[in-house]
Structure formats: C-alpha cells, structure tokens
Motif scaffolding. Sequence first.
Motif, PDB file in Angstrom:
ATOM      1  N   LYS A  21      46.430  12.516  -7.544  1.00 31.29           N
ATOM      2  CA  LYS A  21      45.952  13.641  -6.744  1.00 31.29           C
ATOM      3  C   LYS A  21      44.528  14.037  -7.117  1.00 31.29           C
ATOM      4  O   LYS A  21      43.730  14.408  -6.241  1.00 31.29           O
ATOM      5  CB  LYS A  21      46.895  14.826  -6.896  1.00 31.29           C
ATOM      6  N   ALA A  22      44.186  13.951  -8.394  1.00 34.22           N
ATOM      7  CA  ALA A  22      42.837  14.329  -8.813  1.00 34.22           C
ATOM      8  C   ALA A  22      41.792  13.422  -8.163  1.00 34.22           C
ATOM      9  O   ALA A  22      40.711  13.882  -7.758  1.00 34.22           O
ATOM     10  CB  ALA A  22      42.729  14.272 -10.335  1.00 34.22           C
ATOM     11  N   PHE A  23      42.104  12.129  -8.057  1.00 38.58           N
ATOM     12  CA  PHE A  23      41.168  11.203  -7.413  1.00 38.58           C
ATOM     13  C   PHE A  23      40.950  11.577  -5.961  1.00 38.58           C
ATOM     14  O   PHE A  23      39.803  11.664  -5.490  1.00 38.58           O
ATOM     15  CB  PHE A  23      41.690   9.767  -7.528  1.00 38.58           C
ATOM     16  N   TYR A  24      42.028  11.798  -5.231  1.00 39.63           N
ATOM     17  CA  TYR A  24      41.880  12.103  -3.813  1.00 39.63           C
ATOM     18  C   TYR A  24      41.257  13.474  -3.589  1.00 39.63           C
ATOM     19  O   TYR A  24      40.496  13.665  -2.626  1.00 39.63           O
ATOM     20  CB  TYR A  24      43.224  11.958  -3.098  1.00 39.63           C
ATOM     21  N   ASP A  25      41.537  14.426  -4.466  1.00 44.15           N
ATOM     22  CA  ASP A  25      40.854  15.723  -4.375  1.00 44.15           C
ATOM     23  C   ASP A  25      39.348  15.550  -4.528  1.00 44.15           C
ATOM     24  O   ASP A  25      38.553  16.269  -3.896  1.00 44.15           O
ATOM     25  CB  ASP A  25      41.368  16.667  -5.459  1.00 44.15           C
ATOM     26  N   SER A  26      38.942  14.607  -5.376  1.00 44.04           N
ATOM     27  CA  SER A  26      37.515  14.407  -5.637  1.00 44.04           C
ATOM     28  C   SER A  26      36.777  13.815  -4.440  1.00 44.04           C
ATOM     29  O   SER A  26      35.542  13.776  -4.428  1.00 44.04           O
ATOM     30  CB  SER A  26      37.327  13.494  -6.854  1.00 44.04           C
ATOM     31  N   LEU A  27      37.508  13.347  -3.428  1.00 44.20           N
ATOM     32  CA  LEU A  27      36.893  12.736  -2.253  1.00 44.20           C
ATOM     33  C   LEU A  27      36.729  13.704  -1.091  1.00 44.20           C
ATOM     34  O   LEU A  27      36.124  13.353  -0.075  1.00 44.20           O
ATOM     35  CB  LEU A  27      37.746  11.543  -1.784  1.00 44.20           C
ATOM     36  N   THR A  28      37.250  14.906  -1.217  1.00 44.27           N
ATOM     37  CA  THR A  28      37.192  15.859  -0.114  1.00 44.27           C
ATOM     38  C   THR A  28      35.783  16.408   0.060  1.00 44.27           C
ATOM     39  O   THR A  28      34.930  16.306  -0.837  1.00 44.27           O
ATOM     40  CB  THR A  28      38.169  17.019  -0.333  1.00 44.27           C
ATOM     41  N   GLU A  29      35.550  17.025   1.207  1.00 40.08           N
ATOM     42  CA  GLU A  29      34.227  17.541   1.527  1.00 40.08           C
ATOM     43  C   GLU A  29      33.745  18.559   0.497  1.00 40.08           C
ATOM     44  O   GLU A  29      32.542  18.648   0.208  1.00 40.08           O
ATOM     45  CB  GLU A  29      34.263  18.174   2.917  1.00 40.08           C
ATOM     46  N   ALA A  30      34.664  19.299  -0.092  1.00 43.09           N
ATOM     47  CA  ALA A  30      34.291  20.326  -1.055  1.00 43.09           C
ATOM     48  C   ALA A  30      33.799  19.738  -2.371  1.00 43.09           C
ATOM     49  O   ALA A  30      33.126  20.426  -3.144  1.00 43.09           O
ATOM     50  CB  ALA A  30      35.483  21.243  -1.321  1.00 43.09           C
ATOM     51  N   HIS A  31      34.121  18.459  -2.641  1.00 46.21           N
ATOM     52  CA  HIS A  31      33.816  17.888  -3.953  1.00 46.21           C
ATOM     53  C   HIS A  31      32.934  16.649  -3.915  1.00 46.21           C
ATOM     54  O   HIS A  31      32.385  16.258  -4.948  1.00 46.21           O
ATOM     55  CB  HIS A  31      35.116  17.530  -4.679  1.00 46.21           C
ATOM     56  N   ALA A  32      32.807  15.991  -2.763  1.00 48.02           N
ATOM     57  CA  ALA A  32      32.093  14.712  -2.717  1.00 48.02           C
ATOM     58  C   ALA A  32      31.015  14.713  -1.643  1.00 48.02           C
ATOM     59  O   ALA A  32      31.320  14.962  -0.465  1.00 48.02           O
ATOM     60  CB  ALA A  32      33.081  13.576  -2.454  1.00 48.02           C
ATOM     61  N   PRO A  33      29.765  14.427  -2.015  1.00 50.35           N
ATOM     62  CA  PRO A  33      28.737  14.228  -0.990  1.00 50.35           C
ATOM     63  C   PRO A  33      29.143  13.079  -0.076  1.00 50.35           C
ATOM     64  O   PRO A  33      29.741  12.098  -0.522  1.00 50.35           O
ATOM     65  CB  PRO A  33      27.488  13.872  -1.814  1.00 50.35           C
TER      66      PRO A  33
END
Length: 290
Positions: A21-33
């Motif tokens: 889940k942490a990996f996929y959270d890191s790909l969201t608009e809020a976390h990844a350019p």
Amino acid sequence: MPSNVPAAYQASRGSILDVDKAFYDSLTEAHAPRQLVAQHTVPLRDGLAWSVPAGHVFRIKIIEGSQVGDFNMWNLHNPRERMWASRTRQLQRAHVSTYDRLWSTLPYLRPMATIIDDTLADYGMDEQGGRVHDLLGTRCDPYVNRLLTGEDFDFHCHSNLVRAVEPWGLTELDVHDVLNIFQCTGLNDDDRYFMKASPAREGDYLEFFAEIDLLCALSCCPGGDLSVDLWGPDASDPLATCHPLGVEVFALEEDRLAGWQPPEPAPYRGRHGRQAPSVDWAGIKRQRCG
C-alpha cells in the motif's frame, strides 16, 4: 447473512495478493509529480479505446454530470490476456476501490492494473445496500434488450465497446465482462441484482496504475447515471441523464518506480494432470535399423 465469515481467497504474506500500500500511495497525485501525456473524452452514448504503457497512471473521471462507464481491458500485445471480472471479484471484492487489482484471464492470471485513488472510496454501503464500482453485473447489450422489450437498440455498452475496439483490430468476440465504474449496485432481498442512481459528481474519479502495457476501452452507458429505469413499466429514455466521461494518462518520474517490475504471468507450468506418453526409443531405433 453473517458478516464475519472469512473470505475464501486470502493473501499470504509476501504473495502477489499482499499489496504494498505504501508504494501505491506514493504514486498518487498528492505524492508523485506526474506529466499528462494523453487526454481523451468518451462521448455520451459512445465508446473509446486507448493504450496505456506499463508504469503509467490513468484516470477515468466525471467531467460534466453524473455518468456510469463500462470498462474493458486487454494486454496491449496479446488480447487473449484480458481482464477477468469473476476472478477479480473473488480475489478482491464485488465492488472495488483503492488497492484492489484487476486480474487477467488464465493461463496468465496476473494483476493488469491496481486502483491507487478513488474519490468515492468513502461511499461504503448505502441504506439500500448499494456500493459503487461493481463487478457484479455486466454491460447492457442489444441482445438482452431485444429479449426484454422486443425492440432493437444499437447503442448499448456492448455495442459501444465493439465499435471502440474495432480500430485496434479486435472484434465483438473480444469484448468481455466489465467493471462498472461509478455505478451503484447491489443484491436485493430476493438475491437479485439492482442498479440505482450513481452518486458520482463532477470532479470524481477512479485512478489506476498500469502493471503491464494495456489496451483499455470505456463505454459511456446509454443509461446515463441510471436514475431512470431502463426496463420495466416505468422505463423511459434516459438521454437527459447522459454525459461524456474524461480519461487522462500520466507518466511518472522514473525514480518513483525504482524496484518495480511488471508482474510475470502465473508461474504454474503443469500439465493439468496429463501424463506424457512413454517412448520406447530403443524399439524405434531397432525398427529404423532393421
């Protein structure tokens, strides 16, 4: 109905069902350019197909009024590998949301896309038992419409998807059971499928991470937001409830994908219980030399 019965299919730690889940959270608009690399509009009562490279994010969104979309997906390079709605329903849920994956057909059986963001994730179950983004039902089609009404209508979701994929070399036989995006459905007291008005509003979206190279197709359901009955004594034309849908494809920065690899097809390489015939090589040699 008991609610504490454990699911039949459960992830063991470290298996492909155990989502990071942490990996996929890191790909969201809020976390990844991210960089917008493609943008599409699916016209009302029509369909559209588009490609998504592995490692990219694609978003399906409400751009005007509430609208339901019927979604199909294939391996871009091998359309025999396509989304398997029923197995996804077993491995994930009947109504999918963040961290759920869409799985492919046998003999591949791997995640094709993972949901990473969902503005309707908090909708939960409503007072009628409805939930959103369902794998319970499938697309409306002109064949069942003829059975129910005795009339032909050529612009059901099945027909929209057929037209959408033809430019990609696919046919009606490639169209398959769908993910009903933004659709609110459930089972009634008679254990029968029901649909109700979609709760999605302008700005809502469902966002996916492409695990492999994908061909996607989406139909803007001719039923619009499903607030009008399509069949039965109160049926009428829901054209006023129909709206287009938006699609966006984003590229992520390479460092965000460090360590990620597209999943391999299922490792089972058995013979399904078949035994290889024994060969008498010595006898064959004697016959040839005799």
